[in-house]
Write a protein that holds these residues in place. Structure first.
Motif, mmCIF file in Angstrom:
data_model
loop_
_atom_site.group_PDB
_atom_site.id
_atom_site.type_symbol
_atom_site.label_atom_id
_atom_site.label_comp_id
_atom_site.label_asym_id
_atom_site.label_seq_id
_atom_site.Cartn_x
_atom_site.Cartn_y
_atom_site.Cartn_z
ATOM 1 N N LEU A 198 0.840 -1.191 0.000
ATOM 2 C CA LEU A 198 0.000 0.000 0.000
ATOM 3 C C LEU A 198 0.878 1.245 0.000
ATOM 4 C CD1 LEU A 198 -2.855 -0.924 2.493
ATOM 5 C CD2 LEU A 198 -3.041 -0.545 0.025
ATOM 6 N N LEU A 199 0.804 2.002 -1.056
ATOM 7 C CA LEU A 199 1.636 3.199 -1.153
ATOM 8 C C LEU A 199 0.765 4.443 -1.138
ATOM 9 C CD1 LEU A 199 4.094 2.031 -3.950
ATOM 10 C CD2 LEU A 199 4.386 1.892 -1.482
ATOM 11 N N PRO A 200 1.186 5.472 -0.391
ATOM 12 C CA PRO A 200 0.404 6.698 -0.354
ATOM 13 C C PRO A 200 0.444 7.410 -1.711
ATOM 14 C CG PRO A 200 2.469 6.977 0.837
ATOM 15 C CD PRO A 200 2.382 5.526 0.462
ATOM 16 N N ILE A 201 -0.651 8.045 -2.045
ATOM 17 C CA ILE A 201 -0.695 8.818 -3.292
ATOM 18 C C ILE A 201 -0.533 10.302 -2.961
ATOM 19 C CG2 ILE A 201 -2.140 9.534 -5.246
ATOM 20 C CD1 ILE A 201 -3.482 6.843 -5.141
ATOM 21 N N VAL A 202 0.356 10.938 -3.676
ATOM 22 C CA VAL A 202 0.516 12.387 -3.514
ATOM 23 C C VAL A 202 0.041 13.044 -4.799
ATOM 24 C CG1 VAL A 202 2.157 14.253 -3.240
ATOM 25 C CG2 VAL A 202 2.445 12.166 -1.919
ATOM 26 N N ARG A 203 -0.957 13.880 -4.678
ATOM 27 C CA ARG A 203 -1.434 14.590 -5.863
ATOM 28 C C ARG A 203 -0.615 15.863 -6.011
ATOM 29 N NH1 ARG A 203 -7.057 13.907 -7.429
ATOM 30 N NH2 ARG A 203 -7.882 11.960 -6.552
ATOM 31 N N LEU A 204 0.160 15.920 -7.072
ATOM 32 C CA LEU A 204 0.999 17.113 -7.262
ATOM 33 C C LEU A 204 0.143 18.367 -7.378
ATOM 34 C CD1 LEU A 204 3.883 15.904 -9.597
ATOM 35 C CD2 LEU A 204 3.944 16.390 -7.157
ATOM 36 N N HIS A 205 -1.088 18.198 -7.906
ATOM 37 C CA HIS A 205 -1.987 19.351 -8.011
ATOM 38 C C HIS A 205 -2.142 20.030 -6.665
ATOM 39 C CE1 HIS A 205 -3.059 16.293 -10.929
ATOM 40 N NE2 HIS A 205 -3.575 17.230 -11.702
ATOM 41 N N HIS A 224 -0.583 23.394 -5.115
ATOM 42 C CA HIS A 224 -1.719 24.314 -5.190
ATOM 43 C C HIS A 224 -1.994 24.752 -6.629
ATOM 44 C CE1 HIS A 224 -0.874 24.349 -0.962
ATOM 45 N NE2 HIS A 224 0.323 24.843 -1.196
ATOM 46 N N LEU A 225 -2.244 23.784 -7.487
ATOM 47 C CA LEU A 225 -2.429 24.117 -8.897
ATOM 48 C C LEU A 225 -3.887 24.017 -9.308
ATOM 49 C CD1 LEU A 225 0.593 22.074 -10.178
ATOM 50 C CD2 LEU A 225 0.432 24.556 -10.222
ATOM 51 N N GLY A 226 -4.749 23.770 -8.366
ATOM 52 C CA GLY A 226 -6.138 23.551 -8.746
ATOM 53 C C GLY A 226 -6.324 22.102 -9.163
ATOM 54 N N GLY A 227 -7.439 21.806 -9.781
ATOM 55 C CA GLY A 227 -7.691 20.445 -10.219
ATOM 56 C C GLY A 227 -7.876 19.493 -9.051
ATOM 57 N N ALA A 228 -8.367 20.023 -7.927
ATOM 58 C CA ALA A 228 -8.551 19.185 -6.752
ATOM 59 C C ALA A 228 -9.608 18.129 -7.023
ATOM 60 C CB ALA A 228 -8.960 20.054 -5.560
ATOM 61 N N GLY A 229 -9.414 16.981 -6.413
ATOM 62 C CA GLY A 229 -10.400 15.918 -6.497
ATOM 63 C C GLY A 229 -10.547 15.325 -7.883
ATOM 64 N N ARG A 230 -9.586 15.586 -8.730
ATOM 65 C CA ARG A 230 -9.652 15.019 -10.073
ATOM 66 C C ARG A 230 -9.692 13.490 -9.992
ATOM 67 N NH1 ARG A 230 -6.376 17.484 -14.779
ATOM 68 N NH2 ARG A 230 -7.845 19.023 -14.053
ATOM 69 N N LEU A 271 6.475 6.120 -2.961
ATOM 70 C CA LEU A 271 5.147 6.722 -2.956
ATOM 71 C C LEU A 271 4.701 6.976 -4.387
ATOM 72 C CD1 LEU A 271 5.433 9.980 -3.517
ATOM 73 C CD2 LEU A 271 5.778 10.124 -1.078
ATOM 74 N N CYS A 272 3.398 7.235 -4.525
ATOM 75 C CA CYS A 272 2.825 7.433 -5.847
ATOM 76 C C CYS A 272 2.591 8.914 -6.079
ATOM 77 C CB CYS A 272 1.471 6.724 -5.950
ATOM 78 S SG CYS A 272 1.581 4.972 -5.659
ATOM 79 N N LEU A 273 3.081 9.415 -7.193
ATOM 80 C CA LEU A 273 2.793 10.794 -7.564
ATOM 81 C C LEU A 273 1.703 10.763 -8.617
ATOM 82 C CD1 LEU A 273 6.424 12.221 -7.922
ATOM 83 C CD2 LEU A 273 4.860 12.506 -5.998
ATOM 84 N N PHE A 274 0.690 11.570 -8.402
ATOM 85 C CA PHE A 274 -0.387 11.633 -9.389
ATOM 86 C C PHE A 274 -0.165 12.845 -10.283
ATOM 87 C CE2 PHE A 274 -4.767 13.088 -10.525
ATOM 88 C CZ PHE A 274 -5.002 12.080 -11.441
ATOM 89 N N VAL A 275 -0.082 12.590 -11.582
ATOM 90 C CA VAL A 275 0.113 13.685 -12.537
ATOM 91 C C VAL A 275 -0.933 13.576 -13.644
ATOM 92 C CG1 VAL A 275 2.588 13.710 -12.079
ATOM 93 C CG2 VAL A 275 1.722 12.401 -14.014
ATOM 94 N N ASP A 276 -1.034 14.613 -14.445
ATOM 95 C CA ASP A 276 -2.031 14.586 -15.514
ATOM 96 C C ASP A 276 -1.554 13.800 -16.721
ATOM 97 O OD1 ASP A 276 -3.777 16.048 -14.058
ATOM 98 O OD2 ASP A 276 -3.311 17.979 -14.994
ATOM 99 N N GLU A 277 -0.282 13.985 -17.025
ATOM 100 C CA GLU A 277 0.171 13.431 -18.299
ATOM 101 C C GLU A 277 1.690 13.238 -18.264
ATOM 102 O OE1 GLU A 277 0.209 14.721 -23.016
ATOM 103 O OE2 GLU A 277 -0.487 16.150 -21.519
ATOM 104 N N LEU A 278 2.106 12.231 -18.999
ATOM 105 C CA LEU A 278 3.538 12.001 -19.158
ATOM 106 C C LEU A 278 3.938 12.611 -20.488
ATOM 107 C CD1 LEU A 278 4.958 10.106 -17.116
ATOM 108 C CD2 LEU A 278 5.013 8.401 -18.911
#
Lengths: 795, 171
Positions: free
Chosen positions: A676-683, A687-693, A710-717
């Motif tokens: 189980l790895l924690p997810i970090v939303r870079l948004h 503070h870039l907006g896009g919360a709760g995406r 840990l897991c980084l959540f991004v929009d696109e590679l």
């Protein structure tokens, strides 16, 4: 000739040959020019005479301490002759010029021979011819006053003695001496002296272990002797006197006239330190005076006199008589004034076939690499130029990206096949260029590693432990910056190992271990990294003590029994974190490990700790090969682009709902193969907006640091590319989670993420963890590119 | 030729005369007031461009830009003075200054001109308010009927916001 001797002189010889050939190249055209002018009835340019005099003088100096007898003798004689013209005592004639040209030719031959075979013997008949010609010329210009004309058989005096007679006429004339000793030469002297002192130290340390080994005595003696000679040549009287006295002690030890106890070695080592620190001071613009010189000398005299048998005082001054001092030749055996007998028998064969012989030697095994090393051509380059070159290559990589990713290319309907091929070609070339530039800045670790020999000896003695240091892979090359930064961490780690890690002989005996502790210092390449490992066979890290300390400092919640070793060990690098029960003058204040971590961070490296109770510990310093350019993954988060260092990326994946867990405090966890790895939303982090995406609308990048993921959540590679690291302005200071920035192909700036910092940041944001006691103040300019230095402990 | 190109030329010209730099100010506008900074601090004037955000910075530090291969931070002077934020437009400029060997960009509404303001035309900063503003004011310069607020760049860039940055880092 032993292999060890050869290795020691190899670098010196190489430099000497190079320098000599360079000087010949410079002087020869001048001689030829002079000859022409002469033929035309012109006058002699005194500058040219000075130039040639300098050439011979420098060659003589170097050849003298390298034990290149023939060169030494020939240059001495030529110098003597030139001195007359230089002082205006005699008038230069065309046959003198002819003689000089012949001398130059012969010197070139000798130098080439040295390059091939590392010595200058086998030319005895030619040498005698030249020497006799020079002698005759000298005698002639002296008007038959033959008593001053040295006969060819007279062995050349060491530089120490050669210097004064030259100095006096120059001083009276007032134009010579400054010309003879140039800034370059002083620099050379510094470099060589450091090397010689290091050699002497190493030999002394070996000698201490194995007192009967004559080879070590010889090496220490030779190194000191050469140092003395150099110091004399440059007129550094204090250095010369002190090294002379140390040499005397060694001489007496060698001859069995003085006691060879460990106090003697300690004294000699201390004297080496004094010499070294004086050199350092001189390099910083200080003078060459040694404070407390007389004290040191009297200590040495005492040591020289603590004779097991009666030491006649006259013997003390023996080394002053040049004839009694074996010239510091490559060969361990003393060389006669004219070792012609055996060589002369086959001069033709040797002369005609140096190449064949060299290639035979090359084939003959172990020496192959050394021979090649000697024959390698090189150019000395200013470090600033190398730095500039590296910067330029960095700019090139950026410019290349600007071309390859130029927005204009996105115009619909363009056929880019050929363009893409050209770009690929360009990319390959710039990568090669990068490799070359990187390799130009590489220096072997041997110097740094060898300094540790002494450290280990001193520390072990102080701690009453028996320690043997084994060095592996000292030839491994690393960037210059790494050499500059790695010394302190190594010192601290070794201190720590010896002071805390290793047991006393009694403890070891009780544990059934061999009495002598072993410490390994190893360097090797692993992938695109250099690993420097300090390993000991001591008691290992004490998990309980570390955890207790962590609890005391409230760094962990609860008892922490569920922490893995990988999580516990890095705690020792926290500032002020020392588990030592007592503070010795060696370690225990908790500063050292912090320094290690900081310096390694500065180099964008990492420290790994491995330890087994009772069996020992290893500290692995993992450093990137290049410091300025990294492979990075470009990701997009909203409108911003970030770079994640490829080295930290474990995998990228499309998250699926069924593997997702959401805790009541909102922390998302992703189940990746049972972990189980924690997810970090870079948004959110930035503070870039896009919360709760919805996570399915982006990508998960799994990053790893010091055994945690840990897991980084991004929009696109966006893609992988090489990025040139630029520091954020010193004005900004340090940014948590950001290690620096780079300029992208479109000219915009993107931030490079600092994975270690992200761990901190993520945990700080969760509010479930205490942050370390204090964050550092904003960093100095130029340090911003380093990763954050703090380690957070994950409970 | 745009305003900033013309001013860049003026700047170069004024800076060429080393000894004549004294008393020369670059003036720029924020809202209705005109401000001046000594030209010896000014490197160049560039148009507004894409600014890369930096996380966790005080609001007036807008981020970083690429100035011909060098990454420099930019500050919105309006926000620094706690004035209302304003949309950037084609007149918005970045004045690049060099203080303590660090280049920093200052975002201003528009740049005006290079002016000579002799010392005897400069009043000391007002003593009325002990508050925020006056620390940044070096003096008040009279030019004809107008008054230019002459700024102390060093105070503007450093001191307080250094604390802010370290606070931001610790927070």
């Amino acid at each position: 000739m032993t292999g060890q001797d050869r290795e020691e002189h190899l670098e010196l010889l190489h430099g000497f040959v190079e320098e000599g050939l360079e000087m010949l190249e410079e002087v020869e055209p001048q001689l030829v020019e002079m000859e022409k002018e002469f033929a035309g009835g012109g006058a002699v340019d005194p500058d040219v005479v000075h130039g040639i005099f300098r050439l011979f003088h420098s060659l003589k100096g170097s050849a003298g301490y390298l034990g290149l007898e023939t060169i030494s003798r020939v240059t001495h004689q030529a110098e003597t002759l030139l001195d007359f013209f230089r002082r205006g005592v005699a008038v230069l004639r065309s046959d003198h010029i002819d003689l000089m040209i012949r001398t130059c030719d012969f010197l070139r031959q000798l130098l080439e021979n040295v390059e091939m075979r590392r010595h200058d013997q086998g030319f005895e008949s030619e040498a005698r011819g030249i020497l006799e010609d020079l002698g005759r010329a000298i005698a002639a210009v002296q008007g038959g006053a033959a008593e001053e004309a040295p006969r060819p058989e007279v062995p050349v005096a060491t530089e120490a003695q050669a210097a004064p007679p030259e100095a006096s006429p120059e001083a009276s004339e007032g134009d010579g001496l400054q010309l003879v000793i140039t800034g370059d030469m002083v620099q050379q002297f510094q470099a060589e002296s450091q090397e010689l002192l290091e050699q002497a130290e190493e030999a002394l340390l070996n000698l201490e272990k194995d007192i009967s080994n004559a080879e070590h005595v010889g090496r220490a003696f030779r190194a000191l002797h050469s140092f003395k000679g150099n110091a004399g040549l440059f007129g550094y009287a204090d250095l010369e006197r002190l090294s002379h006295q140390a040499e005397t002690v060694l001489e007496n030890v060698k001859e069995g006239r003085a006691a060879a106890g460990s106090e003697v070695f300690s004294l000699l080592l201390e004297v080496l330190d004094v010499l070294r620190s004086t050199l350092v001071r001189m390099a910083q613009g200080g003078d060459s005076a040694i404070p407390g010189l007389l004290g040191w000398i009297s200590l040495l005299q005492e040591a020289a006199a603590t004779a097991p048998v009666d030491a006649p005082p006259a013997e003390v001054s023996t080394p002053e008589i040049p004839a009694a001092v074996p010239p510091p030749v490559l060969d361990a055996a003393p060389v006669d004034a004219l070792p012609a007998a055996e060589s002369e028998a086959t001069p033709a064969a040797e002369y005609s076939g140096p190449e064949r012989r060299a290639s035979q030697e090359r084939r003959s095994g172990g020496d192959r690499r050394k021979d090649e090393a000697l024959q390698r051509q090189s150019v000395r380059v200013d470090v600033d130029k190398l730095d500039t070159l590296l910067d330029l290559v960095g700019e090139l990589v950026i410019a290349e990206a600007m071309v390859a990713q130029n927005p204009d290319l996105k115009t619909a309907g363009l056929s880019l096949d050929r363009f893409d091929r050209a770009v690929m070609h360009l990319e390959k070339i710039s990568r090669d260029l990068q490799d070359v530039v990187t390799s130009m800045r590489m220096i072997p670790l041997s110097g740094t590693f060898r300094r540790m020999i002494r450290l280990v000896r001193d520390l072990a003695q102080k701690a009453g432990k028996k320690v043997e240091l084994e060095i592996i892979g000292e030839e491994t090359e690393v960037d210059k910056t790494v050499i500059e930064q790695i010394n302190d961490p190594l010192v601290h780690l070794i201190r720590n190992a010896i002071d805390h890690g290793l047991e006393t002989p009694a403890e070891r005996a009780a544990a059934g271990k061999p009495e002598v502790c072993r410490v390994f210092l190893e360097a090797k390449y692993v992938g695109s990294e250099v690993w420097i490992t300090i390993r000991d066979d001591g008691r290992g890290l004490n998990r309980e003590k570390i955890l207790a300390k962590a609890r005391e400092r409230e760094l962990i919640a609860g008892d922490g029994p569920d922490l893995s070793d990988e999580q516990v060990w890095p705690m020792i690098f926290l500032p002020g974190f020392s588990t030592a029960d007592r503070i010795t003058d060696v370690s225990g204040r908790g500063v050292g490990m912090d320094v290690v971590k900081r310096n390694i961070d500065n180099l964008r490296g990492r420290v790994e700790v491995r330890s087994r109770q009772g069996e020992g510990a290893s500290m692995i310093l993992r450093l990137p090969l290049t410091l300025a350019i990294i492979d990075g993954m470009v990701v997009r988060v909203e409108r911003a682009r970030y770079i994640i260092p490829t080295i930290s990326i474990q995998e990228t994946l499309q998250p699926e709902d069924c593997y997702l867990t959401r805790t009541m405090d909102g922390q998302e966890l992703l189940n990746i193969r049972g972990k189980l790895l924690p997810i970090v939303r870079l948004h959110e982090l930035f503070h870039l907006g896009g919360a709760g995406r919805d996570l399915s609308r982006g990508l998960i990048i799994v990053v790893e640091n010091e055994g945690r993921s840990l897991c980084l959540f991004v929009d696109e590679l966006i893609g992988q590319q090489q990025v040139v690291i630029k520091g954020l302005s010193g004005y900004i200071g340090e940014l948590p989670g950001v290690s620096g920035c780079t300029i992208m192909g479109d000219g915009e700036v993107s931030l490079i993420l600092d994975v270690a910092g992200l761990f901190n940041l993520a945990q700080g944001n969760e509010g479930s963890q205490r942050r370390p006691a204090a964050l550092p103040p904003p960093r100095r300019r130029g340090q911003a590119e380093s990763e954050a230095m703090h380690i957070q402990i994950q409970a | 030729m745009s305003e900033k190109d013309r001013l860049n030329e003026d700047l170069l010209e004024a800076q060429d005369q080393e000894d004549a730099q004294e008393g020369k100010y670059l003036t720029f506008a924020l809202g209705r007031e005109e401000y001046g900074i000594e030209i010896r601090h000014v490197t160049e004037i560039i148009g507004i461009q894409n600014v890369t955000d930096l996380p966790d910075m005080p609001n007036f530090i807008k981020g970083v830009i690429n100035l011909r291969g060098k990454v420099i931070p930019v500050i919105d002077v309006r926000l620094r003075f706690a004035m209302a934020e304003r949309e950037y437009d084609e007149r918005t400029c970045i004045v690049v200054v060099n203080i303590r060997n660090a280049a920093v960009g200052l975002i201003v509404d528009s740049v005006s001109e290079v002016l000579d303001i002799p010392g005897d035309q400069i009043e000391p900063p007002p003593m009325v308010r002990k508050g925020q503003g006056s620390r940044y004011i070096e003096g008040l310069g009279h030019v004809g009927d107008t008054v230019k607020i002459l700024l102390n760049i060093s105070n503007l860039l450093h001191e307080e916001e250094l604390e802010q940055i370290s606070e931001a880092a610790v927070a």
